[in-house]
Design a protein around this motif. Structure first.
Motif, mmCIF file in Angstrom:
data_model
loop_
_atom_site.group_PDB
_atom_site.id
_atom_site.type_symbol
_atom_site.label_atom_id
_atom_site.label_comp_id
_atom_site.label_asym_id
_atom_site.label_seq_id
_atom_site.Cartn_x
_atom_site.Cartn_y
_atom_site.Cartn_z
ATOM 1 N N ASP A 62 0.849 -1.176 0.000
ATOM 2 C CA ASP A 62 0.000 0.000 0.000
ATOM 3 C C ASP A 62 0.893 1.237 0.000
ATOM 4 N N PRO A 63 0.759 2.126 -0.985
ATOM 5 C CA PRO A 63 1.666 3.278 -1.088
ATOM 6 C C PRO A 63 1.618 4.218 0.106
ATOM 7 N N ILE A 64 0.528 4.183 0.880
ATOM 8 C CA ILE A 64 0.412 5.045 2.063
ATOM 9 C C ILE A 64 0.828 4.285 3.315
ATOM 10 N N LYS A 65 0.266 3.098 3.517
ATOM 11 C CA LYS A 65 0.546 2.328 4.730
ATOM 12 C C LYS A 65 1.998 1.865 4.812
ATOM 13 N N CYS A 66 2.678 1.718 3.664
ATOM 14 C CA CYS A 66 4.059 1.212 3.713
ATOM 15 C C CYS A 66 4.984 2.152 4.469
ATOM 16 N N SER A 67 4.575 3.418 4.588
ATOM 17 C CA SER A 67 5.410 4.369 5.323
ATOM 18 C C SER A 67 5.445 4.044 6.816
ATOM 19 N N GLN A 68 4.459 3.265 7.295
ATOM 20 C CA GLN A 68 4.470 2.848 8.694
ATOM 21 C C GLN A 68 5.520 1.771 8.953
ATOM 22 N N LEU A 69 6.011 1.185 7.870
ATOM 23 C CA LEU A 69 7.022 0.134 8.001
ATOM 24 C C LEU A 69 8.416 0.761 7.882
ATOM 25 N N TYR A 70 8.840 1.434 8.937
ATOM 26 C CA TYR A 70 10.221 1.934 8.942
ATOM 27 C C TYR A 70 11.160 0.741 9.052
ATOM 28 N N TRP A 71 12.449 0.963 8.765
ATOM 29 C CA TRP A 71 13.346 -0.165 8.600
ATOM 30 C C TRP A 71 13.426 -1.063 9.830
ATOM 31 N N GLU A 72 13.503 -0.518 11.005
ATOM 32 C CA GLU A 72 13.623 -1.352 12.199
ATOM 33 C C GLU A 72 12.434 -2.300 12.318
ATOM 34 N N ARG A 73 11.262 -1.808 11.927
ATOM 35 C CA ARG A 73 10.063 -2.646 11.977
ATOM 36 C C ARG A 73 10.136 -3.741 10.901
ATOM 37 N N ARG A 74 10.598 -3.385 9.712
ATOM 38 C CA ARG A 74 10.736 -4.385 8.643
ATOM 39 C C ARG A 74 11.759 -5.448 9.031
ATOM 40 N N LYS A 123 12.522 -6.399 12.018
ATOM 41 C CA LYS A 123 11.920 -7.264 13.040
ATOM 42 C C LYS A 123 10.994 -8.283 12.393
ATOM 43 N N ILE A 124 10.310 -7.895 11.351
ATOM 44 C CA ILE A 124 9.418 -8.813 10.643
ATOM 45 C C ILE A 124 10.222 -9.899 9.940
ATOM 46 N N ILE A 125 11.320 -9.509 9.294
ATOM 47 C CA ILE A 125 12.179 -10.485 8.610
ATOM 48 C C ILE A 125 12.714 -11.511 9.604
ATOM 49 N N VAL A 126 13.238 -11.026 10.720
ATOM 50 C CA VAL A 126 13.807 -11.925 11.729
ATOM 51 C C VAL A 126 12.723 -12.833 12.317
ATOM 52 N N GLY A 127 11.539 -12.278 12.575
ATOM 53 C CA GLY A 127 10.453 -13.081 13.142
ATOM 54 C C GLY A 127 10.011 -14.195 12.212
ATOM 55 N N ILE A 128 9.896 -13.878 10.917
ATOM 56 C CA ILE A 128 9.527 -14.913 9.942
ATOM 57 C C ILE A 128 10.597 -15.998 9.901
ATOM 58 N N ALA A 129 11.861 -15.574 9.922
ATOM 59 C CA ALA A 129 12.970 -16.542 9.897
ATOM 60 C C ALA A 129 12.911 -17.475 11.104
#
Length: 617
Positions: free
Chosen positions: A375-387, A389-395
């Motif tokens: 989502d071009p608007i909501k993606c701004s809520q995904l700052y890098w630290e949050r992204r 954390k998501i990558i590590v959690g999925i792993a």
């Protein structure tokens, strides 16, 4: 028919079978297979083989099925369905010792005991029917009324073949008896549970046909192959499994067909204790109103609900015409109910009434990753630290599935829409309807049933039906690149210059411009950490399966910055830029595509980009 399947047909053992009332670990024979080559002493292969067989000997499994890999070595152990876990482990332990003693330096071997079969190889053996190097044994006593005995025996074996084949993911085993005049015939049929239902049935049918003349006049006989076996006698030779307790009055639904053996029945009963009443779910979701609808997937819709105690739930309502059949529904219930990890969606229960099949999960307030990421608007809520954390959690969730859970699982449909986000944006892997029970490392299994989502599927799986934990690793790599770029794997760039995300990432990496992959909406974040994740993503999508890291290695890469990463090799470009990898192979709910050279077929769902299962033969 392969040459290996002919060798033992010419030398069937004429050994009298002594019926047993108690399971025993009696050695029958072994095959040391020279066609796969030999290993040298003190080699890596020998070390891996010793490690694998030692792990089998030291591990007790509840359902009598061992399957694992160490390095190049793949191993499968199968115990007779009536053996206790202790007796099974003893039989596997004895088999392990015998294989090393009787087949030194062979890269492939199989040993048959009365109570178990054990084999190892440096080729793919998981989820693959193998009737080569079979063992046939016959009772020396002939029957008097050949026609009647043969008819009754064949009818019984046919019935047991169907029951064993439909036994489920945990055990494919069935026993029974029938009368031929005044003679009782006892029989047993079993397959390794990594086979599909039809593959199991076909395996037993092939053995029965191949040895029909050999067993024609005999009062008893058995045929054993690496993937399946059957036996019949005029005296009981197996232990009777205990009957399952009757269902409680509040839960009167019959157990699913998977419950054909004692242990499997216990599993079903445990899951049935989580059963919800349909009326309570209708009330919770306001009769599945559109206002409570959270989303639509390939197998049906998901609704938000609130139970009478105030607890919020998410209800997956399987559509009547969905590709997810009874097998997939039982699959998801059996698997997810046993999984406990912070990065996996938690199953609260299920409902199976009439035509309704519902799965009730914990409610995750932030929906799925794709709602934010693309989502071009909501993606701004995904700052890098949050992204990150998501990558590590999925792993970590995948690592649990592959290596740490009680039941080792390959997800087979990992994608952004199957990653849920809780109130703190922690990721939770969901949707296990396509999962398979395996324990694969750097090896592959084969299937004629292709499931998953096109753009996330590893090329060897999409094109040849080969799957492994490395298939999930490939999907995880695609997810990393999507999380970094906020772009779907289908495309990257503008309308004049459109190409696949993986292709763009690889080209940018080679040209030293991988930073072009980064979502421009991320205004901050460690550039070196982002680039390291791109590097890891490219390692995951490499074309060579063996080059892809395991999830254990990936978690280490993500947590240890001092670890030097290897250079990635070329990804598996099985999709061209003119093909949208997020769409099915062919449009339409009944469309199909077949790769005749590999006998792989798939049927697609128009509701989502999932490829659901079809059994070709």
């Amino acid at each position: 028919m392969r040459y290996l399947e002919l060798t033992f047909f010419l030398s069937c053992l004429l050994i009298q079978l002594v019926p047993l009332t108690v399971a025993q670990s009696v050695f029958l024979t072994q095959f040391c297979i020279s066609e796969r080559g030999n290993y040298t002493n003190n080699s890596t292969y020998q070390a891996d083989l010793n490690s694998l067989l030692t792990s089998f000997s030291n591990t007790q499994v509840e359902y009598g099925f061992y399957n694992s890999s160490v390095g190049e070595v793949n191993g499968i152990g199968l115990c007779r369905g009536d053996l206790t876990p202790d007796t099974c482990r003893s039989c596997i332990s004895n088999s392990s010792q015998d294989l090393r003693r009787l087949c030194p330096n062979y890269k492939e071997a199989v040993v048959y005991y009365d109570g178990c079969t054990l084999r190892y190889s440096n080729r793919s053996i998981f989820g693959t029917v193998d009737t080569s190097y079979s063992l046939a044994l016959a009772n020396t006593q002939n029957v008097s009324d050949i026609d009647l005995f043969t008819q009754k025996r064949d009818d019984l074996l046919l019935d047991l073949r169907g029951k064993a084949a439909s036994g489920g993911l945990l055990k494919k085993y069935a026993t029974g008896e029938t009368l031929a005049d005044f003679i009782t015939i006892y029989a047993l049929v079993q397959c390794t549970p990594d086979l599909e239902d039809q593959e199991c049935s076909d395996c037993v049918a092939d053995l029965s046909k191949s040895y029909s003349d050999f067993l024609k006049y005999k009062q008893g006989g058995r045929v054993m192959a690496p993937s399946c076996n059957f036996r019949f006698e005029t005296a009981r030779f197996y232990d009777t499994l205990p009957d399952a307790p009757p269902p409680s009055p509040a839960n009167s639904s019959p157990p699913p067909n998977d419950a054909t053996a004692g242990d499997a029945e216990e599993e079903i009963l445990e899951v049935e204790s989580l059963q919800f009443n349909l009326g309570s779910i209708r009330n919770a979701t306001d009769n599945f109103s559109d206002s409570n609808k959270l989303g639509q997937g390939g197998f049906g819709a998901v609704y938000k609900g609130t139970l009478s105690n105030g607890q919020d739930i998410a209800v997956k309502r399987l559509s009547k015409g969905s590709g997810q059949g009874e097998l997939e529904f039982k699959n998801e219930v059996l698997l997810v109910a046993k999984l406990q990890h912070r990065n996996l969606a938690r199953l609260l229960g299920f409902c199976l009434e009439g035509t309704e099949r519902l799965l009730i999960y914990e409610f995750v307030p932030n929906a799925s990753l794709d709602h934010f990421l693309f989502d071009p608007i909501k993606c701004s809520q995904l700052y890098w630290e949050r992204r990150y954390k998501i990558i590590v959690g999925i792993a970590r969730g995948l690592l649990y599935l592959h290596e740490d859970s009680r039941l080792r699982i390959i997800h087979r449909d990992l994608k952004a829409s199957n990653i849920l986000l809780d109130e703190e944006m922690n990721p939770k892997i969901s949707d296990f309807g396509m999962a398979r029970l395996f324990s694969l490392d750097q090896t592959q299994g084969d299937t004629k049933r292709i499931v998953g989502t096109y753009g996330y599927m590893a090329p060897e799986y999409a094109m040849r039906g080969n799957f492994s934990v490395k298939s999930d690793v490939y999907s995880f790599g695609v997810l990393i690149l999507e999380i970094v770029s906020s772009q779907k794997n289908a495309s990257f760039g503008n309308e004049e210059n459109m190409e696949g995300l993986i292709s763009f990432a690889w080209r940018s990496w080679r040209e030293g411009s991988a930073s072009n992959l980064i979502d421009p909406s991320m205004k901050s974040g460690s550039r070196s950490e982002i680039m390291r994740c791109i590097h890891i993503g490219l390692l995951c999508v490499q074309e060579n399966v063996a080059d892809r890291p395991t999830m254990g290695s990936i978690v280490l890469m993500l947590s240890s910055y001092s670890l030097t990463l290897p250079l990635p090799s070329q990804p598996g470009f099985f999709m061209h830029s003119s093909t949208n990898p997020e769409t099915p192979l062919l449009q339409g709910s009944n469309s199909g595509v077949t790769n005749s050279s590999n006998n792989v077929s798939a049927r697609v769902s128009i509701n989502e980009t999932s490829i659901t299962e079809l059994r070709p033969r």
